[in-house]
Design an enzyme around this catalytic site. Sequence first.
Site, PDB file in Angstrom:
ATOM      1  N   GLY A   1     -16.640  51.378   4.958  1.00 49.46           N
ATOM      2  CA  GLY A   1     -15.373  51.778   5.563  1.00 49.46           C
ATOM      3  C   GLY A   1     -14.834  53.039   4.899  1.00 49.46           C
ATOM      4  O   GLY A   1     -15.223  54.154   5.225  1.00 49.46           O
ATOM      5  N   GLY A   2     -13.951  52.846   3.922  1.00 44.20           N
ATOM      6  CA  GLY A   2     -13.253  53.963   3.275  1.00 44.20           C
ATOM      7  C   GLY A   2     -14.158  55.122   2.869  1.00 44.20           C
ATOM      8  O   GLY A   2     -13.858  56.294   3.158  1.00 44.20           O
TER       9      GLY A   2
ATOM     10  N   HIS B   1     -16.048  42.218  13.466  1.00 42.95           N
ATOM     11  CA  HIS B   1     -15.471  42.693  12.196  1.00 42.95           C
ATOM     12  C   HIS B   1     -14.267  41.816  11.829  1.00 42.95           C
ATOM     13  O   HIS B   1     -13.520  41.377  12.708  1.00 42.95           O
ATOM     14  CB  HIS B   1     -15.053  44.157  12.331  1.00 42.95           C
ATOM     15  CG  HIS B   1     -14.711  44.757  11.004  1.00 42.95           C
ATOM     16  ND1 HIS B   1     -13.476  44.585  10.430  1.00 42.95           N
ATOM     17  CD2 HIS B   1     -15.443  45.467  10.126  1.00 42.95           C
ATOM     18  CE1 HIS B   1     -13.472  45.185   9.249  1.00 42.95           C
ATOM     19  NE2 HIS B   1     -14.654  45.730   9.037  1.00 42.95           N
TER      20      HIS B   1
ATOM     21  N   ASN C   1     -18.084  52.842   9.115  1.00 45.98           N
ATOM     22  CA  ASN C   1     -17.086  52.278  10.027  1.00 45.98           C
ATOM     23  C   ASN C   1     -15.795  53.059   9.793  1.00 45.98           C
ATOM     24  O   ASN C   1     -15.096  52.829   8.817  1.00 45.98           O
ATOM     25  CB  ASN C   1     -16.902  50.785   9.708  1.00 45.98           C
ATOM     26  CG  ASN C   1     -15.810  50.147  10.544  1.00 45.98           C
ATOM     27  OD1 ASN C   1     -15.287  50.769  11.475  1.00 45.98           O
ATOM     28  ND2 ASN C   1     -15.464  48.913  10.223  1.00 45.98           N
ATOM     29  N   TRP C   2     -15.544  53.993  10.694  1.00 47.12           N
ATOM     30  CA  TRP C   2     -14.370  54.868  10.500  1.00 47.12           C
ATOM     31  C   TRP C   2     -13.060  54.138  10.769  1.00 47.12           C
ATOM     32  O   TRP C   2     -11.999  54.639  10.445  1.00 47.12           O
ATOM     33  CB  TRP C   2     -14.461  56.085  11.429  1.00 47.12           C
ATOM     34  CG  TRP C   2     -15.590  57.038  11.123  1.00 47.12           C
ATOM     35  CD1 TRP C   2     -16.593  56.868  10.195  1.00 47.12           C
ATOM     36  CD2 TRP C   2     -15.842  58.304  11.747  1.00 47.12           C
ATOM     37  NE1 TRP C   2     -17.436  57.950  10.215  1.00 47.12           N
ATOM     38  CE2 TRP C   2     -16.998  58.859  11.158  1.00 47.12           C
ATOM     39  CE3 TRP C   2     -15.194  59.033  12.760  1.00 47.12           C
ATOM     40  CZ2 TRP C   2     -17.524  60.102  11.537  1.00 47.12           C
ATOM     41  CZ3 TRP C   2     -15.718  60.269  13.145  1.00 47.12           C
ATOM     42  CH2 TRP C   2     -16.867  60.793  12.529  1.00 47.12           C
TER      43      TRP C   2
END
Length: 251
Positions: free
Chosen positions: A235-236, A96, A10-11
């Site tokens: 994510g990160g 989200h 998930n950018w």
Amino acid sequence: MERKLIAAGNWKMNMDYDQGRDLAKAIVSGLQPSDALVILGTPYIHLKNISGIIKDISNIKLAAQNCHQEESGAYTGEISAAMLKSCGVEYVILGHSERREYFGESDELIAQKIDIVLKHGLQPIYCCGEKLEVREAGKHEELVGEQVKTALFHLTREQMKQVVVAYEPVWAIGTGKTATPQQAQEMHRFIRGLLRKKFGQEVAGGTSILYGGSVKPDNAKELFSQPDVDGGLVGGASLKAGDFLAIASSF
Ligand code: PGA
């Protein structure tokens, strides 16, 4: 129905056009055929281009991070499911916690988004998870149970087979504070149990339930080795090709 092992990135709101292209290319060139199914959840501007970059690789798919609940029309600034489909998207991240928190999305709204996405032949990645105060009050199962029921229990069994669930405790997102493998397993088992009661064993057993919240190369293996954890929503660590590839081979 076989449960898929998935590493989904998930950018979020990161990566300009050139950076996104380069990241996708780096992931494509490093991915092994034996790795899990990889899903890239990119900002809208990348979707069409990256669908071309990944087109010959069977274990990479593309996700959007949101979608509007209506078919089309006067909704300035919004993107429809049909538009996503036309760009080569196969999955859509919905619900989200950042959408819930900053854009006021409720499970009722998320249910509508799930419906339109399914109608267009896309697969929702439905996110649920509790905030820290809810966990501290011991109400995490109750809360996540409500989320899952409101967003998913109106679906037919055939529709539910298209859904990927992501359990993301809000206190673990972007904080570096990962749920322990035991905490993740407990919640995933609980969620699968709810799905079993509602949709039956075949559907519940075949649903991929991903864990999200500070998944990194050094904790992915232990999390993914839990019996009800079928991968991660990352994510990160999905913004660095090396880290994300290491996570994709942590199964
Ligand atoms: P994180 O984000 O890996 O940076 O904690 C996960 C997510 O929000 O999906």
